[in-house]
Design an enzyme around this catalytic site. Sequence first.
Site, PDB file in Angstrom:
ATOM      1  N   LYS A  68     -14.253   8.677  -5.108  1.00 31.66           N
ATOM      2  CA  LYS A  68     -15.552   9.019  -4.507  1.00 31.66           C
ATOM      3  C   LYS A  68     -16.011  10.391  -4.995  1.00 31.66           C
ATOM      4  CE  LYS A  68     -14.185   6.171  -0.703  1.00 31.66           C
ATOM      5  NZ  LYS A  68     -13.387   6.118   0.533  1.00 31.66           N
ATOM      6  N   LYS A  81      -8.184  14.386   3.520  1.00 33.14           N
ATOM      7  CA  LYS A  81      -7.345  13.202   3.671  1.00 33.14           C
ATOM      8  C   LYS A  81      -6.548  13.345   4.958  1.00 33.14           C
ATOM      9  CE  LYS A  81      -6.121  13.875  -0.780  1.00 33.14           C
ATOM     10  NZ  LYS A  81      -6.391  12.590  -1.400  1.00 33.14           N
ATOM     11  N   ARG A  82      -5.894  12.236   5.347  1.00 35.59           N
ATOM     12  CA  ARG A  82      -5.013  12.307   6.505  1.00 35.59           C
ATOM     13  C   ARG A  82      -3.963  13.387   6.246  1.00 35.59           C
ATOM     14  NH1 ARG A  82      -5.297   8.341  10.686  1.00 35.59           N
ATOM     15  NH2 ARG A  82      -3.511   9.510  11.414  1.00 35.59           N
ATOM     16  N   THR A 113      -8.378   6.697  -2.840  1.00 37.28           N
ATOM     17  CA  THR A 113      -9.739   6.227  -3.146  1.00 37.28           C
ATOM     18  C   THR A 113     -10.730   7.377  -2.962  1.00 37.28           C
ATOM     19  OG1 THR A 113      -9.740   5.311  -0.910  1.00 37.28           O
ATOM     20  CG2 THR A 113      -9.492   3.756  -2.730  1.00 37.28           C
ATOM     21  N   HIS A 149       0.787  -1.236   0.000  1.00 39.18           N
ATOM     22  CA  HIS A 149       0.000   0.000   0.000  1.00 39.18           C
ATOM     23  C   HIS A 149       0.817   1.283   0.000  1.00 39.18           C
ATOM     24  CE1 HIS A 149      -4.220  -1.307   0.461  1.00 39.18           C
ATOM     25  NE2 HIS A 149      -3.699  -2.373   1.036  1.00 39.18           N
ATOM     26  N   LYS A 179       1.027  14.463   1.157  1.00 37.51           N
ATOM     27  CA  LYS A 179      -0.282  14.817   0.594  1.00 37.51           C
ATOM     28  C   LYS A 179      -0.388  16.325   0.328  1.00 37.51           C
ATOM     29  CE  LYS A 179      -2.630  10.828   2.703  1.00 37.51           C
ATOM     30  NZ  LYS A 179      -3.262  10.109   1.574  1.00 37.51           N
TER      31      LYS A 179
END
Length: 829
Positions: free
Chosen positions: A668, A569-570, A664, A378, A575
């Site tokens: 969405k 997101k986290r 993901t 992952h 990120k």
Amino acid sequence: MAKPLTDQEKKKQISVRGLAGVENVADLKTNFNRHLHFTLVKDRNVATKRDYYFALANTVRDHLVGRWIRTQQHYYEKDPKRVYYLSLEFYMGRTLQNTMVNLALENACDEATYQLGLDMEELQDIEEDAGLGNGGLGRLAACFLDSMASLGLAAYGYGIRYEFGIFNQKIVNGWQVEEADDWLRYGNPWEKARPEYMRPVHFYGRVDHTADGVQWVDTQVVLALPYDTPVPGYRNNIVNTMRLWSAKAPCDFNLKDFNVGGYIQAVLDRNLAENISRVLYPNDNFFEGKELRLKQEYFVVAATLQDIIRRFKASKFGSTEYVRMDLSTLPDKVAIQLNDTHPALAIPELMRILVDIEKLIWEKAWDIVVRTCAYTNHTVLPEALERWPVDLFQNLLPRHLEIIYEINKRHLERISKLYPGDQDRLRRMSLIEEGDVKKINMAHLCIVGSHAVNGVARIHSEIIKNTVFKDFYDVDPQKFQNKTNGITPRRWLVMCNPGLAEVIAERIGEDYMRDLDQLKKLLEFVDDDTLIRDVAKVKQENKMKFAAHLEEHYKVKINPSSMFDVHVKRIHEYKRQLLNCLHIITLYNQNKYGFSAAPGYHTAKMIIKLITSIGDIVNNDPVVGDRLKVIFLENYRVTLAEKVIPAADLSEQISTAGTEASGTGNMKFMLNGALTIGTMDGANVEMAEEAGEENLFIFGMRVHDVEALDKKGYDAVSYYNGIPELKQAIDQISGGFFSPTQPDLFKDLVNMLMHHDRFKVFADYEDYMKCQEKVSALYKNPKEWTKMVIHNIAGCGKFSSDRTISEYAREIWGMEPSLEKIAAPDDPR
């Protein structure tokens, strides 16, 4: 003009919610009242809203039970190959509405609660999220369970029943504060304890090598108590099982060396054993080598493998006799999928069972293990890879350490035959990393012990073959595969966005919910003015609903016709929430967010403080007014995602190319009618391919650009000196413009960006600003914007987890998915 329909009336029109037959509604009301009386022991005079929620949940659960039992009978009779999805995280969210959707009960329950004088939405809001995950990896596991049931696979999710899930996040004075998530406080109507399947799990002790074989003795025992949760497929009468283990101390715990006065202490010490399933570690993409975490990883694996072998040996329904003693056929009947390296101990544990207990020879046992296990990777971030100190193993799992050493010895013998004299390759490929502290590389263990290794998006699978696991790919190229992630369209469209689901169903029928590729048919309507109008109208309604939610819960008023630009997101440097911050500051100088951080991750907490501080300045500036608002959505979780995603206009997917394995959330947003601004990273690459790159806002360096910049050396200061808007924004952050009472509050953050930013925020700043200008320009043309949205929705078919799971089934597990229904419990068999 006709009066606008209420939500209640709108829902009744929506066919996708199932039919509310008169008998059905009457039955539901009867059962609701029965549960209120017999299960909750209340009457309507003293019942609380929570009692009504439990009565409804139990009523809906009753509809699962017959299907659940019959599904399991069906599996015993047919004896199919079974797949076991092992994960330390299952981020399930709420269960009630999802169950109603999958059983087509939504309208009937709506009508029944309405007739009982209750509000369904209010009852649904009482349910606690099952927050047994951190983010993407745990939510993926939940989507996969939904798809495996909907595709008729004999599948089981195995994990831990954490007493405390992901922490509740509070923002206090702009800082993150964590609170324990006591989600089981009022009980969980969806789980059923199964004490009859309790299993012992051993820790510590020592290893005896005797004439009769190897024995692991003088161990401490913890019992694993299983709790089963039903997992219904979409309208196919199949109900699979998620089995989560809870730790219990045995009755004689610490009492063996009982002495006077020691009894009370011994009973109190039972907590030590039971702590194993107490709390989820809140680290996402970060490895912390704590003994309790290793205990959790072994606990779930040891309990699960006992269960798998018990079920394999007893193949006929209702039979507790062991009828299948020969374990050589295990890989024909069992597939084990490891969700990242967290359940990697399944490999040495299965070896221990086969060699020490079942007395197979090593070579035969190893062949069985490799053919049974498969591993999903992952992440490529080095700080996320699990590397356990050997001394920790020596103490906690001494037999497993011996087995890992033996696996490694044979593995390295094979490599040195293939590459004689290549010592450096042996060092790189060893399962044991030498150094100050010897460590076990769990990813290497997984690759060597599995017949299939997959990444989670095409670009990610290529990166692992070419870089992190290149040595292993060179030796066993046939092991490496790609399985691009997906999301379940049941929860992430039908359930969270019924308005859009219905607009789509009116054009192309309802079958797309189980075959998402059919969304391509929307392309025929891309110029249809009524579809364009309907899609825009649904989005506007979702935005108004979310704006009302924000006003109620955050006391912030936002303009529902403004663009909802969402970054959820986290919080992690890769990120690049900081890149978004720089854009906001730049916008502010010229003229919506939600995330949580792992509690120990200092930079992440500083980023949250920066965002809230920017919000304090921007939101209170009278010159800006309501043209720009910055909101930090606290305590982001599955249930909040279900509210914000349908309301978003723009989805931020801006990680540095080569760092986000898949994502993901990106899928969405795309399915729910938001446009994407993003880098060519993770699944964004495939989204651009499916919808057409011209229908996404792609910017920034590609993977090869990042590599080239690494070779050359990334010099943040040159960007700072060369781009006036960037310099101004950074100077404002470092000079205390956003923290007037603590001017140097953010100096560490700025220092990181200027001198050791692994994720190259400044290198993509300019292109990101230009791309955001394109977004703003298109947003001013609602018709063209909505046409682009329709292109995106039409391109979502690939990103259904049904497609992902079909590929796992055919290409890794050797199973065939099926859309067949089985007989309902009330049908004659």
